[in-house]
Design a protein around this motif. Structure first.
Motif, short mmCIF file in Angstrom:
data_model
loop_
_atom_site.label_atom_id
_atom_site.label_comp_id
_atom_site.label_asym_id
_atom_site.label_seq_id
_atom_site.Cartn_x
_atom_site.Cartn_y
_atom_site.Cartn_z
N LYS A 1 0.84 -1.20 0.00
CA LYS A 1 0.00 0.00 0.00
C LYS A 1 0.88 1.25 0.00
N PHE A 2 0.41 2.29 -0.64
CA PHE A 2 1.14 3.55 -0.73
C PHE A 2 0.21 4.70 -0.35
N CYS A 3 0.81 5.72 0.27
CA CYS A 3 0.04 6.89 0.68
C CYS A 3 -0.44 7.65 -0.55
N SER A 4 -1.70 7.98 -0.56
CA SER A 4 -2.25 8.72 -1.70
C SER A 4 -1.84 10.19 -1.69
N ASN A 5 -1.26 10.66 -0.57
CA ASN A 5 -0.88 12.07 -0.48
C ASN A 5 0.56 12.32 -0.91
N CYS A 6 1.51 11.49 -0.35
CA CYS A 6 2.93 11.70 -0.68
C CYS A 6 3.54 10.54 -1.44
N GLY A 7 2.84 9.43 -1.54
CA GLY A 7 3.36 8.30 -2.30
C GLY A 7 4.26 7.38 -1.52
N ALA A 8 4.44 7.60 -0.24
CA ALA A 8 5.33 6.77 0.56
C ALA A 8 4.68 5.41 0.82
N LYS A 9 5.52 4.39 0.96
CA LYS A 9 5.03 3.04 1.23
C LYS A 9 4.49 2.97 2.65
N LEU A 10 3.33 2.35 2.82
CA LEU A 10 2.69 2.25 4.11
C LEU A 10 2.98 0.92 4.76
N ASP A 11 3.13 0.94 6.09
CA ASP A 11 3.28 -0.30 6.84
C ASP A 11 1.95 -1.02 6.90
#
Length: 329
Positions: free
Chosen positions: A3-13
């Protein structure tokens, strides 16, 4: 599936409720898809925002490094009220031509000194003209001269006492640092001098704004033949002052008088309580007696204190002003 953050694109835990990079809340839609909490963004849209945006409303600040408290070459000699006296133990940036002179000057306690004024501890200070080297903070500066009439009065006082006409006034919450000097900086509390002290000309360096400055005339016109001056600077009020002396406090003699008389041959008194009666008189009963003894002497009567130099002349002290101009740091 990652999963990736829809705001900054960072990978989510896995199982994360917030993005660790930008702090955006993670909402699970249709099982595995992560989207932004904001309803106006598409699920896969990436919008960049700085993780630590600048807060323009935050007040500014100043950090001073390698100065008092962080520099082993700078020591604190004295501190009273808003004033602090510092001393440079050695000159660490000498040329080969200056090395010998600077080395022996240090051995004889001829060292550069400065006065630091913390304006946050007082309503304001005033300095001798051109004494300021640098200051920090949004401090206010004024000349202390109120119109042409006030300038004329200050001009006459300056002519009588050899002090500057205008003494700049500083107020605020920052620091003011004076020019370096090889003379000794003496901090005095006027409460210990009956709230009024008379000083020899050229000694004034700084004072709190709560201290008033005036000119005092000697009690007797004949006093001018015994002393070096007919007029002297007087500091009145409740506060702290700084004097720039050729002699250190450790070498000065303090004389306390209670309804008595002190006679001094020569201009050895550099400061005294203003309530003392100061006159110049013959040392003997007759002119012949005076000629055969000490001639004219300075006499102090009453109750108060005298700050007296043990020597009337010192070669190194007489040259301190010249050295200040000759040696630049």
């Amino acid at each position: 599936m990652a999963k990736f953050c829809s705001n900054c694109g960072a990978k989510l835990d896995v199982g994360a409720g917030f993005c660790t990079q930008c702090g955006t809340k993670v909402i699970n839609l249709e099982g595995n898809q992560a989207t932004n909490q904001q309803t106006n963004q598409q699920p896969n849209q990436v919008v960049y925002q700085p993780p630590n945006p600048i807060d323009e409303s935050k007040e500014g600040h100043i950090e001073i490094r390698n100065f008092v408290g962080e520099n082993d070459n700078i020591i604190e000699l004295d501190e009273k009220g808003p004033f602090k006296v510092i001393q440079y133990e050695k000159d660490l940036s000498v040329t080969p031509n200056e090395a010998e002179e600077k080395y022996f000057s240090t051995k004889m306690n001829v060292r550069p000194r400065q006065l630091i004024a913390d304006l946050s501890k007082t309503s304001g200070i005033y300095l001798q003209a051109r004494a300021m080297q640098w200051m920090s903070g949004a401090n206010k500066l004024s000349t202390g001269v109120n119109g042409i009439g006030d300038f004329g009065k200050k001009f006459l006082k300056a002519a009588a006492t050899r002090e500057s006409v205008a003494k700049p006034e500083y107020s605020g919450d920052g620091f003011v640092v004076t020019e370096q000097t090889y003379k000794h900086l003496l901090l005095l509390d006027l409460n210990e001098w009956d709230n009024s002290i008379t000083i020899d000309d050229g000694l004034f360096l700084a004072a709190e704004k709560s201290v008033g400055l005036s000119v005092q005339r000697m009690s007797d016109i004949s006093s001018t033949f015994a002393a070096t001056n007919l007029y002297y600077t007087t500091l009145n009020g409740d506060g702290y002052v700084c004097l720039e002396s050729n002699f250190p406090m450790e070498e000065l003699i303090v004389i306390e008088i209670t309804n008595d008389t002190v006679t001094i041959d020569g201009p050895l008194a550099i400061a005294w309580t203003s309530s003392l009666q100061f006159t110049g008189e013959r040392s003997g009963k007759t002119i012949v007696d005076s000629i055969l003894t000490e001639g004219l002497v300075n006499v102090f009567r009453g109750t108060g204190k005298i700050l007296m130099a043990p020597l009337s002349f010192k070669p190194h002290a007489a040259n301190l002003e010249t050295m200040d101009k000759k040696i630049k740091f």
